[in-house]
Write a protein that holds these residues in place. Structure first.
Motif, short mmCIF file in Angstrom:
data_model
loop_
_atom_site.label_atom_id
_atom_site.label_comp_id
_atom_site.label_asym_id
_atom_site.label_seq_id
_atom_site.Cartn_x
_atom_site.Cartn_y
_atom_site.Cartn_z
N LEU A 108 0.83 -1.21 0.00
CA LEU A 108 0.00 0.00 0.00
C LEU A 108 0.86 1.26 0.00
N GLN A 111 2.17 1.60 -3.59
CA GLN A 111 1.17 1.90 -4.61
C GLN A 111 0.51 3.27 -4.42
N TYR A 112 0.25 3.65 -3.15
CA TYR A 112 -0.54 4.85 -2.91
C TYR A 112 0.19 5.97 -2.19
N LEU A 113 1.30 5.67 -1.53
CA LEU A 113 1.87 6.64 -0.59
C LEU A 113 3.34 6.95 -0.87
N LEU A 130 -3.76 6.76 4.20
CA LEU A 130 -4.68 6.41 3.11
C LEU A 130 -6.02 7.14 3.26
N GLY A 133 -5.69 10.74 2.30
CA GLY A 133 -5.54 10.91 0.86
C GLY A 133 -6.87 10.81 0.13
N PHE A 134 -7.66 9.80 0.47
CA PHE A 134 -8.96 9.65 -0.19
C PHE A 134 -9.93 10.76 0.22
N THR A 146 -13.30 3.19 1.45
CA THR A 146 -12.37 2.90 0.35
C THR A 146 -11.07 2.34 0.89
N THR A 147 -10.60 2.90 2.00
CA THR A 147 -9.38 2.40 2.64
C THR A 147 -9.57 0.99 3.17
N LEU A 150 -9.09 -1.88 0.89
CA LEU A 150 -7.72 -2.13 0.42
C LEU A 150 -6.91 -2.95 1.42
#
Length: 592
Positions: A108, A111-113, A130, A133-134, A146-147, A150
């Motif tokens: 994670l 990919q996202y951070l 996360l 961010g969302f 959403t988090t 994941l």
């Protein structure tokens, strides 16, 4: 393995959270932390390495109606203030506490951070990053959901948002999480003990449930944001049972509660001389070809005793497996197996992995547990409560006794009932009570001999199972290296470990192997060991050290283990160790 408490309502959140964390400190005690709303509508974080008492002193003047708290047992990262919970998102908007392990936290991050700076070594901080961010481009509830979708692994979460300071968010998958309510507000915790005195009703949150709480109401959602219809149950828990009373330690209190536990079990499972068990459970076991007992630690040792009870009373083959091994290295199973899962907490992660496999194959399962509201109890086909009451000391004592007692009742109901089990269990309770009335001789033995680096228990047959449990107790709270050996195996290599002054405790409860075990004890004595004998009145010889009242041959493990529990207690006491909270250990193992 961590304790979580959150509160929102009209009372002082700090007091409820601190009191709750103190009750849950047995679940984790490396560090503790608290996030509380201040008068400027912002959340202040307080964190300390060490016990809740430290945190209590540093926050004793805080007033607030919302907050979250946490006691930690480290999984990711060392025991430091930075790694303690709560953790926050980069801007400080979100505060989060977490029990469990996020298995894909590294992926994670990648990919996202990318480019994010993390203050801790924990997997938990990734969740906060996360969500924030969302939340930059979606509503907060959708950002959390959403988090959650994941995350791979296990989590029980409490979340605060500085932009919504009147709401407390929660979610869980695998570790326990409960919500309690009364007219003053809502308390969310990883253990029902934290709700005692602060809730009149409670609900056990199901896996993959998202919760939104205000001081006036609560809503439950699935991960598609669809509202769920939830019903609360009355909360009946004895607050005094979770306190030490006149005892110096919870472990000593719980050892002394064991006669009462057995009598309580008798009252719960016997209606006069009829046993109250689900007929469908008895039919399922009778129809099976083989019984498999799955457990870990002390519960596994109870399972070894249960194997003897079930095999001798039902003539049905029984296998006992360590849960963490069975989960990933399963034996060849019989065509029609029945599985018994034993867990004090009902949340043991290794057993949950086993149960997932068993359910997927439609095998029949029974959970034996101290927490009938637990995940393992709810997800198995059948569940039996051991009625031990709250067990706070990390080293299990009364739960072990209770597990064996319930296994005895189950085995007896499956048998021809050739003796009076109710009477025999009552005799066991009295025998334990008689022994506990005078332990000065045992205390003197411990003070004299348990100063060495090593100690050993030996026994044959069912006494070998007791030796394993006795050794575990001594090593886990006194840190004396202790092993339990089958007495006949000493000459096959392990006798090489004997040194001058090493205590070797022989457990002798079976007349057929009495002289054999005594012979083995002479072998280690001739090599410098200090022999100590624990036996029954009918088997005693001159010079034996600890003599217990006779009980039914199938129930001897219930009395034989009690002196070994006190040996552990007094050894740890003499060495100055923290008896109720031994190093590196936590009560409920909710991570694999």
């Amino acid at each position: 393995m961590c304790g979580i408490v959150g509160y929102i309502g009209t009372n002082n959140a700090r007091d409820i959270i601190i009191h709750g964390l103190e009750r849950l400190e047995y679940r984790g005690y490396d560090s503790a932390g608290l996030a509380i709303l201040n008068k400027d509508n912002l959340f202040d974080i307080y964190k300390d390495v060490g016990r809740v008492s430290v945190l209590s002193k540093s926050t004793n003047k805080i007033l607030s109606n919302i907050g979250i708290g946490h006691t930690r047992w480290a999984t990711h990262g060392k025991v430091t203030t930075l790694n303690a919970h709560p953790h926050k998102s980069p801007s400080g908007r979100f505060m989060i506490v977490h029990n469990g392990v996020i298995e894909n936290f590294s992926q994670l991050k990648e990919q996202y951070l990318k480019g994010h700076t993390f203050l801790s070594e924990t997997d938990t901080e990734v969740i906060a990053h996360l969500i924030e961010g969302f939340a930059t481009y979606m509503e907060v509830e959708n950002a959390i959901l959403t988090t959650l979708k994941l995350l791979h692994g296990s989590y029980a979460l409490l979340i605060l948002d500085t932009q919504n300071p009147d709401k407390l968010y929660a979610a869980k998958d695998k570790p326990p999480l409960l919500v309690g309510k009364n007219t003053q507000g809502f308390t969310i915790s990883s253990d029902v003990l934290a709700l005692a005195g602060y809730a009149t009703e409670y609900h056990v949150i199901e896996d993959k449930t998202f919760v939104v709480t205000t001081k006036n109401g609560i809503k439950f959602y699935n991960y598609d944001h669809e509202e769920l219809d939830i019903k609360f149950k009355p909360l009946n828990i004895d607050v005094a049972a979770a306190e030490k009373g006149n005892y110096d330690h919870f472990m000593l209190k719980e050892i002394n509660e064991q006669p009462g536990v057995i009598r309580n079990i008798i009252s719960k499972y016997f209606n006069n001389y009829e046993i109250n068990l689900n007929p469908s459970l008895i039919k399922s076991i009778n129809n099976s070809s083989r019984i498999y007992i799955l457990a870990a630690g002390t519960s596994m040792h109870a399972g070894l005793v249960g194997k003897r009870l079930l095999e001798q009373l039902t003539n049905k083959p029984v296998e006992v497996h360590i849960a963490s091994e069975f989960a990933y290295y399963r034996p060849i199973l019989d065509t029609n197996p029945f599985f018994i899962l034993i867990s004090q907490s009902g949340e043991t992660a290794d057993l949950r992995a086993c149960l997932t496999y068993l359910r997927s194959n439609k095998y029949k399962t029974l959970t034996i547990t101290n927490v009938i509201t637990s995940t393992l109890a709810r997800e198995a086909d059948y569940a039996l409560e051991i009625y031990a009451g709250p067990e706070i000391a990390v080293a299990s004592t009364k739960a072990y006794i209770a597990q064996i007692s319930v296994l005895a009742i189950l085995a007896y109901e499956l048998s021809a009932k050739d003796f009076d089990l109710k009477l025999e269990l009552s005799k066991v309770a009295q025998a334990i009570e008689n022994f506990l009335a005078d332990t000065e001789n045992l205390q003197a033995l411990v003070s004299k001999y348990f100063k060495k680096e090593h100690a050993f228990y030996i026994g044959r047959g069912i006494d070998y199972a007791t030796a394993l449990e006795a050794a575990l107790k001594l090593k886990e709270i006194s840190y004396i290296h202790t092993e339990g050996f089958a007495a006949g195996e000493l000459k096959h290599g392990t006798i090489a470990l004997i040194e001058d002054g090493t205590p070797v405790i022989a457990l002798i409860s079976d007349e057929t192997i009495n002289l054999n075990t005594r012979s083995n004890l002479h072998e280690v004595k001739s090599r410098g060991a200090i022999p100590i004998i624990v036996t029954l009145e009918s088997l005693k010889q001159k010079g034996d050290d600890i003599i217990l009242d006779d009980v039914h041959p199938l129930l001897t493990p219930l009395v034989m283990v009690v002196p070994t529990q006190l040996i552990s207690y007094y050894a740890a006491l003499n060495l100055g160790f923290d008896i109720d909270k031994p190093r590196n250990l936590a009560k409920s193992v909710t991570v694999e």
